[in-house]
Motif scaffolding. Sequence first.
Motif, PDB file in Angstrom:
ATOM      1  N   GLU A  57     -14.563  49.284 -17.527  1.00 16.72           N
ATOM      2  CA  GLU A  57     -15.466  50.298 -18.067  1.00 16.72           C
ATOM      3  C   GLU A  57     -16.776  49.737 -18.610  1.00 16.72           C
ATOM      4  O   GLU A  57     -17.746  50.470 -18.747  1.00 16.72           O
ATOM      5  CB  GLU A  57     -14.750  51.112 -19.135  1.00 16.72           C
ATOM      6  CG  GLU A  57     -13.601  51.918 -18.547  1.00 16.72           C
ATOM      7  CD  GLU A  57     -12.880  52.748 -19.572  1.00 16.72           C
ATOM      8  OE1 GLU A  57     -13.433  53.791 -19.977  1.00 16.72           O
ATOM      9  OE2 GLU A  57     -11.768  52.346 -19.952  1.00 16.72           O
ATOM     10  N   GLU A  58     -16.831  48.456 -18.890  1.00 15.16           N
ATOM     11  CA  GLU A  58     -18.077  47.828 -19.346  1.00 15.16           C
ATOM     12  C   GLU A  58     -18.975  47.492 -18.155  1.00 15.16           C
ATOM     13  O   GLU A  58     -20.153  47.807 -18.142  1.00 15.16           O
ATOM     14  CB  GLU A  58     -17.775  46.578 -20.174  1.00 15.16           C
ATOM     15  CG  GLU A  58     -19.000  45.881 -20.706  1.00 15.16           C
ATOM     16  CD  GLU A  58     -19.820  46.708 -21.701  1.00 15.16           C
ATOM     17  OE1 GLU A  58     -21.018  46.427 -21.849  1.00 15.16           O
ATOM     18  OE2 GLU A  58     -19.276  47.643 -22.329  1.00 15.16           O
ATOM     19  N   ASP A  59     -18.400  46.857 -17.141  1.00 15.92           N
ATOM     20  CA  ASP A  59     -19.168  46.456 -15.958  1.00 15.92           C
ATOM     21  C   ASP A  59     -19.312  47.575 -14.939  1.00 15.92           C
ATOM     22  O   ASP A  59     -20.134  47.486 -14.034  1.00 15.92           O
ATOM     23  CB  ASP A  59     -18.511  45.256 -15.265  1.00 15.92           C
ATOM     24  CG  ASP A  59     -18.587  43.996 -16.088  1.00 15.92           C
ATOM     25  OD1 ASP A  59     -19.468  43.904 -16.965  1.00 15.92           O
ATOM     26  OD2 ASP A  59     -17.756  43.097 -15.855  1.00 15.92           O
ATOM     27  N   CYS A  60     -18.462  48.604 -15.051  1.00 14.29           N
ATOM     28  CA  CYS A  60     -18.429  49.701 -14.077  1.00 14.29           C
ATOM     29  C   CYS A  60     -18.142  49.184 -12.672  1.00 14.29           C
ATOM     30  O   CYS A  60     -18.755  49.593 -11.692  1.00 14.29           O
ATOM     31  CB  CYS A  60     -19.711  50.519 -14.121  1.00 14.29           C
ATOM     32  SG  CYS A  60     -19.949  51.349 -15.700  1.00 14.29           S
ATOM     33  N   ALA A  61     -17.190  48.272 -12.600  1.00 14.09           N
ATOM     34  CA  ALA A  61     -16.773  47.686 -11.326  1.00 14.09           C
ATOM     35  C   ALA A  61     -15.255  47.579 -11.305  1.00 14.09           C
ATOM     36  O   ALA A  61     -14.615  47.473 -12.355  1.00 14.09           O
ATOM     37  CB  ALA A  61     -17.393  46.313 -11.150  1.00 14.09           C
ATOM     38  N   CYS A  62     -14.702  47.592 -10.116  1.00 16.70           N
ATOM     39  CA  CYS A  62     -13.258  47.468  -9.964  1.00 16.70           C
ATOM     40  C   CYS A  62     -12.833  46.042 -10.311  1.00 16.70           C
ATOM     41  O   CYS A  62     -13.427  45.077  -9.837  1.00 16.70           O
ATOM     42  CB  CYS A  62     -12.858  47.797  -8.527  1.00 16.70           C
ATOM     43  SG  CYS A  62     -11.073  47.702  -8.242  1.00 16.70           S
ATOM     44  N   GLN A  63     -11.801  45.942 -11.124  1.00 24.65           N
ATOM     45  CA  GLN A  63     -11.284  44.637 -11.512  1.00 24.65           C
ATOM     46  C   GLN A  63     -10.543  43.949 -10.363  1.00 24.65           C
ATOM     47  O   GLN A  63     -10.299  42.745 -10.421  1.00 24.65           O
ATOM     48  CB  GLN A  63     -10.327  44.786 -12.698  1.00 24.65           C
ATOM     49  CG  GLN A  63     -10.986  45.365 -13.930  1.00 24.65           C
ATOM     50  CD  GLN A  63      -9.974  45.619 -15.024  1.00 24.65           C
ATOM     51  OE1 GLN A  63      -9.356  44.698 -15.525  1.00 24.65           O
ATOM     52  NE2 GLN A  63      -9.789  46.892 -15.372  1.00 24.65           N
ATOM     53  N   HIS A  64     -10.194  44.718  -9.338  1.00 24.92           N
ATOM     54  CA  HIS A  64      -9.427  44.187  -8.203  1.00 24.92           C
ATOM     55  C   HIS A  64     -10.091  44.596  -6.890  1.00 24.92           C
ATOM     56  O   HIS A  64      -9.407  44.978  -5.938  1.00 24.92           O
ATOM     57  CB  HIS A  64      -7.996  44.722  -8.246  1.00 24.92           C
ATOM     58  CG  HIS A  64      -7.304  44.486  -9.540  1.00 24.92           C
ATOM     59  ND1 HIS A  64      -6.875  43.242  -9.934  1.00 24.92           N
ATOM     60  CD2 HIS A  64      -6.990  45.337 -10.556  1.00 24.92           C
ATOM     61  CE1 HIS A  64      -6.309  43.337 -11.125  1.00 24.92           C
ATOM     62  NE2 HIS A  64      -6.379  44.596 -11.533  1.00 24.92           N
ATOM     63  N   TYR A  65     -11.394  44.504  -6.839  1.00 24.04           N
ATOM     64  CA  TYR A  65     -12.155  45.063  -5.716  1.00 24.04           C
ATOM     65  C   TYR A  65     -11.641  44.596  -4.350  1.00 24.04           C
ATOM     66  O   TYR A  65     -11.412  45.408  -3.462  1.00 24.04           O
ATOM     67  CB  TYR A  65     -13.644  44.735  -5.866  1.00 24.04           C
ATOM     68  CG  TYR A  65     -14.482  45.310  -4.761  1.00 24.04           C
ATOM     69  CD1 TYR A  65     -14.722  46.679  -4.706  1.00 24.04           C
ATOM     70  CD2 TYR A  65     -15.022  44.502  -3.774  1.00 24.04           C
ATOM     71  CE1 TYR A  65     -15.483  47.226  -3.685  1.00 24.04           C
ATOM     72  CE2 TYR A  65     -15.778  45.040  -2.748  1.00 24.04           C
ATOM     73  CZ  TYR A  65     -16.011  46.398  -2.711  1.00 24.04           C
ATOM     74  OH  TYR A  65     -16.761  46.940  -1.698  1.00 24.04           O
ATOM     75  N   GLU A  66     -11.468  43.304  -4.173  1.00 22.07           N
ATOM     76  CA  GLU A  66     -11.099  42.771  -2.857  1.00 22.07           C
ATOM     77  C   GLU A  66      -9.745  43.279  -2.368  1.00 22.07           C
ATOM     78  O   GLU A  66      -9.557  43.480  -1.175  1.00 22.07           O
ATOM     79  CB  GLU A  66     -11.118  41.242  -2.869  1.00 22.07           C
ATOM     80  CG  GLU A  66     -12.504  40.650  -3.063  1.00 22.07           C
ATOM     81  CD  GLU A  66     -13.501  41.066  -1.992  1.00 22.07           C
ATOM     82  OE1 GLU A  66     -13.112  41.149  -0.802  1.00 22.07           O
ATOM     83  OE2 GLU A  66     -14.674  41.311  -2.335  1.00 22.07           O
ATOM     84  N   ASP A  67      -8.799  43.475  -3.262  1.00 25.23           N
ATOM     85  CA  ASP A  67      -7.467  43.929  -2.858  1.00 25.23           C
ATOM     86  C   ASP A  67      -7.061  45.211  -3.598  1.00 25.23           C
ATOM     87  O   ASP A  67      -5.903  45.439  -3.910  1.00 25.23           O
ATOM     88  CB  ASP A  67      -6.430  42.824  -3.044  1.00 25.23           C
ATOM     89  CG  ASP A  67      -6.337  42.320  -4.475  1.00 25.23           C
ATOM     90  OD1 ASP A  67      -7.252  42.586  -5.268  1.00 25.23           O
ATOM     91  OD2 ASP A  67      -5.333  41.659  -4.786  1.00 25.23           O
ATOM     92  N   ARG A  68      -8.035  46.076  -3.834  1.00 22.88           N
ATOM     93  CA  ARG A  68      -7.816  47.272  -4.648  1.00 22.88           C
ATOM     94  C   ARG A  68      -6.760  48.210  -4.082  1.00 22.88           C
ATOM     95  O   ARG A  68      -6.074  48.885  -4.832  1.00 22.88           O
ATOM     96  CB  ARG A  68      -9.141  48.001  -4.874  1.00 22.88           C
ATOM     97  CG  ARG A  68      -9.831  48.510  -3.622  1.00 22.88           C
ATOM     98  CD  ARG A  68     -11.267  48.891  -3.949  1.00 22.88           C
ATOM     99  NE  ARG A  68     -12.025  49.355  -2.819  1.00 22.88           N
ATOM    100  CZ  ARG A  68     -12.644  48.544  -1.953  1.00 22.88           C
ATOM    101  NH1 ARG A  68     -12.562  47.236  -2.092  1.00 22.88           N
ATOM    102  NH2 ARG A  68     -13.340  49.042  -0.941  1.00 22.88           N
ATOM    103  N   GLN A  69      -6.602  48.260  -2.770  1.00 19.29           N
ATOM    104  CA  GLN A  69      -5.611  49.180  -2.217  1.00 19.29           C
ATOM    105  C   GLN A  69      -4.177  48.711  -2.458  1.00 19.29           C
ATOM    106  O   GLN A  69      -3.264  49.510  -2.355  1.00 19.29           O
ATOM    107  CB  GLN A  69      -5.874  49.430  -0.738  1.00 19.29           C
ATOM    108  CG  GLN A  69      -7.068  50.348  -0.562  1.00 19.29           C
ATOM    109  CD  GLN A  69      -7.180  50.893   0.824  1.00 19.29           C
ATOM    110  OE1 GLN A  69      -7.093  50.162   1.785  1.00 19.29           O
ATOM    111  NE2 GLN A  69      -7.397  52.191   0.917  1.00 19.29           N
ATOM    112  N   SER A  70      -3.993  47.454  -2.809  1.00 20.55           N
ATOM    113  CA  SER A  70      -2.644  47.030  -3.192  1.00 20.55           C
ATOM    114  C   SER A  70      -2.315  47.515  -4.607  1.00 20.55           C
ATOM    115  O   SER A  70      -1.147  47.616  -4.969  1.00 20.55           O
ATOM    116  CB  SER A  70      -2.489  45.510  -3.083  1.00 20.55           C
ATOM    117  OG  SER A  70      -3.326  44.851  -3.997  1.00 20.55           O
ATOM    118  N   TYR A  71      -3.331  47.840  -5.396  1.00 20.61           N
ATOM    119  CA  TYR A  71      -3.144  48.388  -6.743  1.00 20.61           C
ATOM    120  C   TYR A  71      -3.188  49.911  -6.731  1.00 20.61           C
ATOM    121  O   TYR A  71      -2.482  50.571  -7.479  1.00 20.61           O
ATOM    122  CB  TYR A  71      -4.226  47.871  -7.699  1.00 20.61           C
ATOM    123  CG  TYR A  71      -4.096  46.401  -7.998  1.00 20.61           C
ATOM    124  CD1 TYR A  71      -3.378  45.958  -9.097  1.00 20.61           C
ATOM    125  CD2 TYR A  71      -4.694  45.451  -7.169  1.00 20.61           C
ATOM    126  CE1 TYR A  71      -3.246  44.606  -9.369  1.00 20.61           C
ATOM    127  CE2 TYR A  71      -4.573  44.093  -7.435  1.00 20.61           C
ATOM    128  CZ  TYR A  71      -3.840  43.678  -8.533  1.00 20.61           C
ATOM    129  OH  TYR A  71      -3.712  42.345  -8.796  1.00 20.61           O
TER     130      TYR A  71
END
Length: 149
Positions: A57-71
């Motif tokens: 919420e601070e950076d407004c970016a996904c913490q797991h961007y590269e493998d986000r669909q596994s999360y």
Amino acid sequence: MKAQEKPFWQSKTLSQMTTDEWESLCDGCGRCCLYKLKNKDSGDIYFTDVACHCLDEEDCACQHYEDRQSYVPDCLIIKPNWGEKFNWLPSTCAYRLIYEGKDLQDWHHLISGDRNSVHLAGISVRGRTYRDNEVSKDQLFEHVITWVD
């Protein structure tokens, strides 16, 4: 860059962009990580102020961007051939703007030269969201928002 050369987002289609160019279009607003509701009758898309639990919420970016669909298996992966699905993105989104034949906003980091300008312009979700583990799916209608773009 020569004076007559246009920047890549004005001279290329989304599908012609390199991976680096494509990724650089993201303005870092975090709005794509908000839960959305679709009216089945009208097809209208409504944004909520409920963010995916993977969003920093601070950076407004996904913490797991590269493998986000596994999360988050149903996380959307934006692609150049999305067509009408670009309406799932906010009207300020660079991907949507370029798809619609429009130019980037003045606050976009590729124009301003400053990654923080999206936050300064009040476009990002920083400090404006609830986490999806704080709100039940039944409560999403209570969290529909309209933010000025």
